[in-house]
Write a protein that holds these residues in place. Structure first.
Motif, PDB file in Angstrom:
ATOM      1  N   ARG B 220       0.831  -1.200   0.000  1.00  0.00           N
ATOM      2  CA  ARG B 220       0.000   0.000   0.000  1.00  0.00           C
ATOM      3  C   ARG B 220       0.860   1.242   0.000  1.00  0.00           C
ATOM      4  O   ARG B 220       1.965   1.236   0.512  1.00  0.00           O
ATOM      5  N   PRO B 221       0.329   2.327  -0.550  1.00  0.00           N
ATOM      6  CA  PRO B 221       1.090   3.586  -0.537  1.00  0.00           C
ATOM      7  C   PRO B 221       0.932   4.322   0.790  1.00  0.00           C
ATOM      8  O   PRO B 221       1.579   5.343   1.009  1.00  0.00           O
ATOM      9  N   VAL B 222       0.061   3.825   1.651  1.00  0.00           N
ATOM     10  CA  VAL B 222      -0.197   4.512   2.916  1.00  0.00           C
ATOM     11  C   VAL B 222       0.114   3.539   4.052  1.00  0.00           C
ATOM     12  O   VAL B 222       0.158   2.335   3.850  1.00  0.00           O
ATOM     13  N   PRO B 223       0.326   4.074   5.293  1.00  0.00           N
ATOM     14  CA  PRO B 223       0.663   3.173   6.396  1.00  0.00           C
ATOM     15  C   PRO B 223      -0.493   2.244   6.752  1.00  0.00           C
ATOM     16  O   PRO B 223      -1.648   2.524   6.430  1.00  0.00           O
ATOM     17  N   TYR B 224      -0.168   1.117   7.409  1.00  0.00           N
ATOM     18  CA  TYR B 224      -1.206   0.178   7.841  1.00  0.00           C
ATOM     19  C   TYR B 224      -1.816   0.657   9.150  1.00  0.00           C
ATOM     20  O   TYR B 224      -1.135   1.284   9.971  1.00  0.00           O
ATOM     21  N   GLU B 225      -3.091   0.304   9.366  1.00  0.00           N
ATOM     22  CA  GLU B 225      -3.791   0.742  10.568  1.00  0.00           C
ATOM     23  C   GLU B 225      -3.097   0.236  11.834  1.00  0.00           C
ATOM     24  O   GLU B 225      -2.940   0.980  12.807  1.00  0.00           O
ATOM     25  N   VAL B 226      -2.663  -1.040  11.786  1.00  0.00           N
ATOM     26  CA  VAL B 226      -2.048  -1.611  12.999  1.00  0.00           C
ATOM     27  C   VAL B 226      -0.778  -0.863  13.358  1.00  0.00           C
ATOM     28  O   VAL B 226      -0.478  -0.653  14.540  1.00  0.00           O
ATOM     29  N   GLU B 227      -0.025  -0.438  12.351  1.00  0.00           N
ATOM     30  CA  GLU B 227       1.205   0.314  12.642  1.00  0.00           C
ATOM     31  C   GLU B 227       0.850   1.627  13.336  1.00  0.00           C
ATOM     32  O   GLU B 227       1.501   2.035  14.303  1.00  0.00           O
ATOM     33  N   LEU B 228      -0.198   2.286  12.830  1.00  0.00           N
ATOM     34  CA  LEU B 228      -0.599   3.553  13.428  1.00  0.00           C
ATOM     35  C   LEU B 228      -1.031   3.351  14.877  1.00  0.00           C
ATOM     36  O   LEU B 228      -0.703   4.137  15.747  1.00  0.00           O
ATOM     37  N   GLN B 229      -1.778   2.243  15.085  1.00  0.00           N
ATOM     38  CA  GLN B 229      -2.262   2.005  16.448  1.00  0.00           C
ATOM     39  C   GLN B 229      -1.111   1.699  17.405  1.00  0.00           C
ATOM     40  O   GLN B 229      -1.203   1.930  18.605  1.00  0.00           O
ATOM     41  N   ALA B 230      -0.003   1.178  16.845  1.00  0.00           N
ATOM     42  CA  ALA B 230       1.145   0.871  17.688  1.00  0.00           C
ATOM     43  C   ALA B 230       2.029   2.086  17.906  1.00  0.00           C
ATOM     44  O   ALA B 230       2.927   2.066  18.749  1.00  0.00           O
ATOM     45  N   ASP B 231       1.755   3.144  17.121  1.00  0.00           N
ATOM     46  CA  ASP B 231       2.609   4.326  17.205  1.00  0.00           C
ATOM     47  C   ASP B 231       2.096   5.227  18.328  1.00  0.00           C
ATOM     48  O   ASP B 231       0.987   5.768  18.246  1.00  0.00           O
ATOM     49  N   PRO B 232       2.896   5.403  19.439  1.00  0.00           N
ATOM     50  CA  PRO B 232       2.398   6.189  20.577  1.00  0.00           C
ATOM     51  C   PRO B 232       2.049   7.624  20.186  1.00  0.00           C
ATOM     52  O   PRO B 232       1.048   8.176  20.690  1.00  0.00           O
ATOM     53  N   GLY B 233       2.817   8.220  19.295  1.00  0.00           N
ATOM     54  CA  GLY B 233       2.553   9.600  18.877  1.00  0.00           C
ATOM     55  C   GLY B 233       1.168   9.739  18.283  1.00  0.00           C
ATOM     56  O   GLY B 233       0.416  10.667  18.585  1.00  0.00           O
ATOM     57  N   PHE B 234       0.826   8.747  17.411  1.00  0.00           N
ATOM     58  CA  PHE B 234      -0.479   8.806  16.744  1.00  0.00           C
ATOM     59  C   PHE B 234      -1.619   8.630  17.741  1.00  0.00           C
ATOM     60  O   PHE B 234      -2.613   9.360  17.713  1.00  0.00           O
ATOM     61  N   VAL B 235      -1.432   7.659  18.657  1.00  0.00           N
ATOM     62  CA  VAL B 235      -2.474   7.391  19.656  1.00  0.00           C
ATOM     63  C   VAL B 235      -2.723   8.638  20.499  1.00  0.00           C
ATOM     64  O   VAL B 235      -3.866   9.007  20.797  1.00  0.00           O
ATOM     65  N   GLU B 236      -1.611   9.337  20.832  1.00  0.00           N
ATOM     66  CA  GLU B 236      -1.732  10.536  21.658  1.00  0.00           C
ATOM     67  C   GLU B 236      -2.530  11.617  20.933  1.00  0.00           C
ATOM     68  O   GLU B 236      -3.445  12.228  21.483  1.00  0.00           O
TER      69      GLU B 236
END
Lengths: 336, 429
Positions: B220-236
């Motif tokens: 995919r040209p965009v990040p995966y949802e699971v990666e985003l959910q694992a990223d503390p910055g994004f969750v914050e």
């Protein structure tokens, strides 16, 4: 003996199925060609008209079966067919009234009518699915075989069996009867003659006092009857599925165009040409060749020119070749 | 003014979906709506500018969908060595024999011509099959449960979009060369056939893209949802907006896709508006409105038709690549002509043929309807059948067939627009 075996195998797997299929295509193509001759556009809704007519037949057949009426060895669908043809005819007339007539009065370009027929195709497809669903339906009953493969083997002592399904014979017999009736109608009745005159030269026909609305009405009725018959025969021979009927549009159009759009004789010739080529190109000739060639020379592979999934490619290739070298079709059709 | 209002209305429909339903569904509709708009633009080029009647859109879409697989999936180990090169060789033999047959057709005459063409074509076919069949068997034997195809080049998936366009353009060139001389209904039938054949090839040639076994996990040209959910910055940051990370990540990914699609759509509209208002565009419309007159003015009608046919098909191919990228999977079984050819035609006619903005509006609006008619149909059927006894056969039948309402609705919309507003919602100027 090997030669006879080879011929029997060829008849069993190629000639008989292709003849039945050709008769079905020819009936479908006759409807397309008739509408083209009278109304001068390619009717994309024809495949779905076939499906709708067949759906009516199936529902009526179920009704008759529920009442305990049957035709003995013949499929009950044959009894339901005339009623289904009447229903389809009504649908055709209603469609013409509510949709096509407006554009005819406006003298719209043929391509606009083709797009309109796309809309009709969607609606008819929707109605068919609504009535009977999308699943595959087998509605043939009565005697299955005229000649059973095992009985044939025992009777003749050959290695190869020959099976002749009753639906295949029925298809050919019905198709011959319908075509004879159609040609008699076109050549001998007043309405038929005026239809041919209208198709040949619209202005001249109008000048001679032919009522165009009447001609158009008969054209739709006959096209509906042909479509229903073709659809029911195809369904009896194989099975009914709405999407398959939509896909039949391509071989049917190919038959009509190869024969020459607007020419009834051409539609029949085209139907058989397409059917024989489709079956011959996609049949694996290994068995036949094994009988014919001397021992040890039998082919290893299937000797199948194309996989059966590419049968569309065959009708398409014939279509393109004919169009490139003889654009008006084998029997001189019209070119608008 | 009216046009802006129409676009605002479509935007409002999506927004209402977002507020009453979920933003995930709303953005899902928006994304496919944007791709549909691109498809409608492509068909509008052929029909609206030049009056070419192409009903093989589904084939070009499918061909474009092949590009993400061939470009971005990782190569299959040993596939090229096992049979890939021989498949290529077989292709070259096939093309060469067709080329030779065409050359004989031009040069030779009489009986020699017919015999020569037949000999070359039949001979070529058998040589082709002799090289092709064992090579295919070798490729398909490699790890058939997961691979069994040639695989891709492992390049970035965004590159596949223009390549998808190129695939479709190449096919359009071949079709255009043979079929564009034919009159309009014949061209329609020819393209209908081509569409079916391309789908059949995609379904059956397993070495190419696994056929009906499907290719999944396309990059995919965009990040995966699971990666985003694992990223503390994004969750914050999601927490800062007051949204839970799962919803936030799915919506964020869909927004990224929407941005990409919108960029392509805007670029295409800009280009096509420029083209349509240039001397070239005026020439195209002149050809469409009166071929004979345009030819008498010295315009090369056949060449222009070929050009626009290729351009329009390329746009459809690109949209096909975008669909596969959005789904991250190629499922040849889902390419249905009703959905990918005739629905696109409804979009173009409803939007307004000949007008780029009309095509875009039609694409978005009809896609919205296509998605929403089904739940509406279900609701309607529930209402109609509410008075009936539970368990009655008619009630069950009516509720089961509500799903088929969408085809009928599309047909009725098309017929109504053709009758009462034949120039569409945003007519050509």
């Amino acid at each position: 003996m090997d030669l006879v075996n080879a011929l029997v195998a060829l008849a069993n797997f190629v000639l008989i199925p292709a003849t039945a299929y050709g008769a079905q295509l020819a009936l479908g193509a006759l409807g397309v060609t008739l509408i083209y001759g009278i109304l001068r556009f390619s009717n994309f809704a024809h495949g779905d008209t076939m499906a709708l007519g067949t759906a009516f037949t199936i529902l009526l057949t179920w009704g008759l079966q529920g009442l305990g009426i049957s035709l003995g060895p013949l499929p009950t669908a044959l009894l339901a067919l005339p009623f289904a043809i009447a229903l389809t005819g009504l649908v055709m007339l209603a469609t013409d009234r509510s949709v096509y007539r407006f554009y005819r009065k406006k003298k719209a370009a043929p391509v606009i009518l083709v797009i309109v027929s796309m809309g009709v195709m969607f609606v008819m497809n929707g109605i068919t699915r609504f009535l009977i669903g999308v699943d595959e339906i087998r509605f043939a009953d009565g005697e299955r075989f005229l000649i059973n493969a095992r009985a044939f083997k025992e009777a003749t002592g050959l290695e190869e069996g020959l099976a002749l399904r009753s639906t295949q014979v029925l298809t050919v017999v019905t198709a011959v009867a319908v075509v004879a009736l159609l040609f008699w109608f076109l050549n001998n009745t007043r309405t038929g003659k005026s239809m041919r005159a209208f198709s040949d030269n619209e202005d001249l026909a109008l000048l001679s006092g032919i009522n165009p609305e009447r001609v158009v009405m008969y054209a739709w009725l006959i096209a509906g009857a042909l479509a229903t018959t073709a659809g029911v025969l195809y369904g009896l021979d194989k099975s009914f599925k709405a999407f398959t009927y939509f896909q039949l549009l391509l071989p049917i159009f190919a038959s009509a165009i190869v024969g020459g759009l607007g020419s009834p004789l051409g539609a029949i010739a085209g139907g058989f040409l397409i059917a024989y080529s489709e079956v011959a190109f996609t049949y694996a000739f290994k068995k036949v060749l094994t009988y014919l060639l001397p021992d040890g020379m039998a082919p290893e592979g299937l000797v199948q020119l194309l996989s059966t999934d590419y049968k569309f490619a065959v009708s398409f290739a014939i279509l393109i070749i004919v169009l490139l070298f003889k654009p008006t079709g084998l029997f001189k059709g019209k070119a608008v | 003014m009216r046009n802006i209002a129409l676009f605002a209305a479509v935007g409002l429909l999506v927004a209402v979906e977002g507020f009453t339903g979920s933003w995930n569904t709303a953005l899902g509709i928006l994304n496919m709506g944007l791709i549909s708009a691109i498809l409608a633009l492509g068909v509008n080029m052929q029909w609206g500018y030049a009056g070419l009647f192409n009903v093989g859109v589904v084939g070009f879409v499918a061909l474009g969908g092949l590009a993400p697989v061939l470009i971005s999936t990782p190569p299959v180990e040993g596939a090229m060595a096992a049979g890939g090169w021989r498949i290529l060789l077989a292709m070259i033999v096939g093309i060469a024999s067709i080329g030779l047959a065409i050359a004989i057709n031009r040069r030779a005459a009489g009986r020699l011509r017919v015999l020569g063409i037949l000999a070359v074509l039949i001979g070529g076919f058998f040589v082709y099959r002799a090289i092709f069949d064992p090579a295919v068997a070798a490729v398909e034997a490699i790890n058939p449960a997961r691979e069994g195809n040639l695989g891709g080049l492992g390049l970035p998936v965004l590159l596949a979009w223009p390549v998808g366009g190129l695939f479709a353009a190449a096919a359009a060139w071949v079709i255009g060369k043979t079929a564009l001389g034919l009159r309009s209904d014949y061209l329609a039938i020819a393209t209908l056939g081509i569409g079916e054949i391309i789908i059949a090839v995609m379904k059956n040639e397993d070495w190419l893209a696994r056929g009906v076994k499907n290719v999944v996990n396309i990059p995919r040209p965009v990040p995966y949802e699971v990666e985003l959910q694992a990223d503390p910055g994004f969750v914050e940051r999601a927490a800062g907006f007051g949204i839970d990370p799962v919803t936030a990540s799915t919506v964020f990914v869909k927004l990224l896709y929407a941005g990409l699609f919108l960029a392509v759509l805007l670029a295409l509209i800009w280009l096509s508006e420029k083209a349509l208002n240039s001397p070239w565009g005026r020439m195209m419309r002149a050809i469409r409105d009166n071929e004979v007159a345009a030819e008498a003015m010295g315009k090369n009608v056949t060449a222009r038709h070929l050009q626009i046919f290729i351009l329009g098909s390329a746009v459809c191919g690109m949209a096909g690549a975008m669909i596969v990228t959005l789904d991250s999977q190629l499922t040849p079984g889902t390419y249905n002509p009703l959905r990918f050819t005739f629905l696109i035609w409804v979009m173009v006619i409803v939007g307004g043929s000949g007008n780029n903005w009309g095509a875009v509006l039609g694409g978005m609006l009809i896609w919205y309807l296509w998605i929403k008619v089904e739940p509406w149909g279900n609701a309607l059927m529930d209402l109609v059948t509410s008075g009936m006894a539970d368990g009655s056969a008619l009630k069950a039948h009516l509720q089961a067939s509500a799903a088929h309402m969408r085809l009928m609705t599309m047909g009725i919309v098309l017929l109504l627009v053709l009758r009462f507003a034949p120039r569409g919602l945003i007519p050509e100027k």
